[in-house]
Design a protein around this motif. Structure first.
Motif, PDB file in Angstrom:
ATOM      1  N   CYS A  92       0.806  -1.226   0.000  1.00 60.40           N
ATOM      2  CA  CYS A  92       0.000   0.000   0.000  1.00 60.40           C
ATOM      3  C   CYS A  92       0.837   1.273   0.000  1.00 60.40           C
ATOM      4  O   CYS A  92       0.395   2.306  -0.520  1.00 60.40           O
ATOM      5  CB  CYS A  92      -0.933   0.015   1.214  1.00 60.40           C
ATOM      6  SG  CYS A  92      -2.243  -1.202   1.140  1.00 60.40           S
ATOM      7  N   LEU A  93       2.045   1.237   0.584  1.00 60.93           N
ATOM      8  CA  LEU A  93       2.794   2.476   0.791  1.00 60.93           C
ATOM      9  C   LEU A  93       4.145   2.533   0.079  1.00 60.93           C
ATOM     10  O   LEU A  93       4.881   3.507   0.251  1.00 60.93           O
ATOM     11  CB  LEU A  93       3.004   2.693   2.293  1.00 60.93           C
ATOM     12  CG  LEU A  93       1.748   2.850   3.137  1.00 60.93           C
ATOM     13  CD1 LEU A  93       2.097   2.900   4.607  1.00 60.93           C
ATOM     14  CD2 LEU A  93       0.976   4.083   2.717  1.00 60.93           C
ATOM     15  N   GLU A  95       5.193   3.139  -3.012  1.00 60.38           N
ATOM     16  CA  GLU A  95       5.407   4.257  -3.927  1.00 60.38           C
ATOM     17  C   GLU A  95       4.764   5.565  -3.460  1.00 60.38           C
ATOM     18  O   GLU A  95       4.778   6.543  -4.207  1.00 60.38           O
ATOM     19  CB  GLU A  95       4.838   3.895  -5.314  1.00 60.38           C
ATOM     20  CG  GLU A  95       5.427   2.651  -5.928  1.00 60.38           C
ATOM     21  CD  GLU A  95       6.913   2.804  -6.258  1.00 60.38           C
ATOM     22  OE1 GLU A  95       7.317   3.923  -6.645  1.00 60.38           O
ATOM     23  OE2 GLU A  95       7.650   1.823  -6.112  1.00 60.38           O
ATOM     24  N   GLU A  96       4.204   5.604  -2.265  1.00 65.94           N
ATOM     25  CA  GLU A  96       3.467   6.781  -1.805  1.00 65.94           C
ATOM     26  C   GLU A  96       4.399   7.833  -1.200  1.00 65.94           C
ATOM     27  O   GLU A  96       5.411   7.497  -0.589  1.00 65.94           O
ATOM     28  CB  GLU A  96       2.426   6.371  -0.752  1.00 65.94           C
ATOM     29  CG  GLU A  96       1.359   5.448  -1.272  1.00 65.94           C
ATOM     30  CD  GLU A  96       0.465   6.084  -2.332  1.00 65.94           C
ATOM     31  OE1 GLU A  96       0.221   7.296  -2.265  1.00 65.94           O
ATOM     32  OE2 GLU A  96       0.023   5.349  -3.219  1.00 65.94           O
ATOM     33  N   ASN A  97       4.017   9.091  -1.371  1.00 67.24           N
ATOM     34  CA  ASN A  97       4.690  10.218  -0.724  1.00 67.24           C
ATOM     35  C   ASN A  97       3.818  10.702   0.419  1.00 67.24           C
ATOM     36  O   ASN A  97       2.593  10.540   0.401  1.00 67.24           O
ATOM     37  CB  ASN A  97       4.930  11.356  -1.722  1.00 67.24           C
ATOM     38  CG  ASN A  97       5.958  10.978  -2.765  1.00 67.24           C
ATOM     39  OD1 ASN A  97       6.935  10.295  -2.463  1.00 67.24           O
ATOM     40  ND2 ASN A  97       5.739  11.413  -3.988  1.00 67.24           N
ATOM     41  N   CYS A 103      -3.253  11.173   4.760  1.00 66.62           N
ATOM     42  CA  CYS A 103      -2.734  10.133   5.663  1.00 66.62           C
ATOM     43  C   CYS A 103      -3.789   9.568   6.602  1.00 66.62           C
ATOM     44  O   CYS A 103      -3.761   8.371   6.915  1.00 66.62           O
ATOM     45  CB  CYS A 103      -1.562  10.678   6.466  1.00 66.62           C
ATOM     46  SG  CYS A 103      -0.067  10.778   5.484  1.00 66.62           S
ATOM     47  N   ARG A 106      -5.744   7.091   4.543  1.00 61.33           N
ATOM     48  CA  ARG A 106      -4.899   5.929   4.240  1.00 61.33           C
ATOM     49  C   ARG A 106      -4.773   5.010   5.454  1.00 61.33           C
ATOM     50  O   ARG A 106      -4.806   3.788   5.327  1.00 61.33           O
ATOM     51  CB  ARG A 106      -3.509   6.393   3.819  1.00 61.33           C
ATOM     52  CG  ARG A 106      -3.423   6.839   2.407  1.00 61.33           C
ATOM     53  CD  ARG A 106      -1.991   7.126   2.059  1.00 61.33           C
ATOM     54  NE  ARG A 106      -1.907   7.807   0.785  1.00 61.33           N
ATOM     55  CZ  ARG A 106      -0.923   8.590   0.438  1.00 61.33           C
ATOM     56  NH1 ARG A 106       0.085   8.809   1.259  1.00 61.33           N
ATOM     57  NH2 ARG A 106      -0.920   9.160  -0.738  1.00 61.33           N
TER      58      ARG A 106
END
Length: 179
Positions: A92-93, A95-97, A103, A106
Motif C-alpha cells: 500500500c505504501l 510508492e506513496e509520498n 494520511c 490511508r
C-alpha cells in the motif's frame, strides 16, 4: 368471598379481561344496571392483554450458556500476522509520498485491509484491535507507546514498521482472548 348472583354477573367480564374489582363497593355493585356502571360516573379499568405472557423486556434478553473453556484452543498466530502486516504496508505504501491531508484516510483504509486479512487466519474467540500510524519521515523523532491490560498467557500483539523515502507507518494488531 361470597358474592350475590347479580354481582357475579356484572363483574364476570372484568375478571375475564384481567381487570380489578377492588375499587367497586357493595353499594356500587347494587346500583349497576344493565349497562354495568353507575349513572353519571366514568369507569377506568387496567388489565393485561394476556395475563400469562411475559413482558417485552424478558423476551428480548438472550440467555447464553457457559462453555467452561478456560483458555484458547488455538493461540494468536503472531508470525502469520507479522507477514500480513509486512505485505499490506509494503504493497500500500511502497510508492506513496507523505501528504498530510490523505494520511488519515490511508491509515483507516490500511487498518481495514489488515483486519480483513487477519480475520481469515484468526483463532476463534479472539477480538482484534488494529491501529495504524502514518507520519512524515524528515529527520525528526517520534515515540509511540501503548499499554494494555490483558492476560499474558492468551493475549498478544504483532507489530511492523514500514519506511520509504518520505513516510513511515507503524501497524499494531492486538489479539485479546474473550473468555
Amino acid at each position: 368471598v361470597m358474592m350475590s348472583g347479580m354481582a357475579k354477573d356484572t363483574t364476570a367480564p372484568l375478571w375475564k379481561k384481567g381487570g380489578s374489582l377492588s375499587s367497586l363497593s357493595g353499594h356500587e355493585l347494587r346500583r349497576r344496571g344493565a349497562q354495568g356502571r353507575p349513572k353519571g360516573s366514568k369507569s377506568t379499568a387496567s388489565y393485561l392483554d394476556e395475563p400469562g405472557q411475559p413482558d417485552d423486556a424478558s423476551r428480548l434478553t438472550v440467555q447464553m450458556g457457559n462453555t467452561y473453556q478456560l483458555g484458547p484452543p488455538k493461540h494468536f498466530p503472531a508470525v502469520t500476522v507479522n507477514h500480513i502486516l509486512k505485505d499490506v504496508l509494503t504493497n500500500c505504501l511502497r510508492e506513496e509520498n507523505y501528504e498530510p491531508e490523505l494520511c488519515g484516510q490511508r491509515a483507516k483504509t490500511i487498518s481495514e485491509i489488515i483486519k480483513a486479512r487477519v480475520k481469515d487466519v484468526m483463532a476463534p474467540r479472539y477480538k482484534l484491535i488494529v491501529v495504524v500510524h502514518i507520519g512524515q519521515l524528515d529527520g525528526q523523532s517520534i515515540l509511540i507507546g501503548s499499554r494494555c491490560l490483558w492476560d499474558p498467557k492468551s493475549d498478544t500483539f504483532s507489530s511492523y514498521v514500514f519506511r520509504n523515502s518520505s513516510l513511515f507507518a507503524l501497524a499494531n494488531v492486538y489479539g485479546v482472548y474473550l473468555e
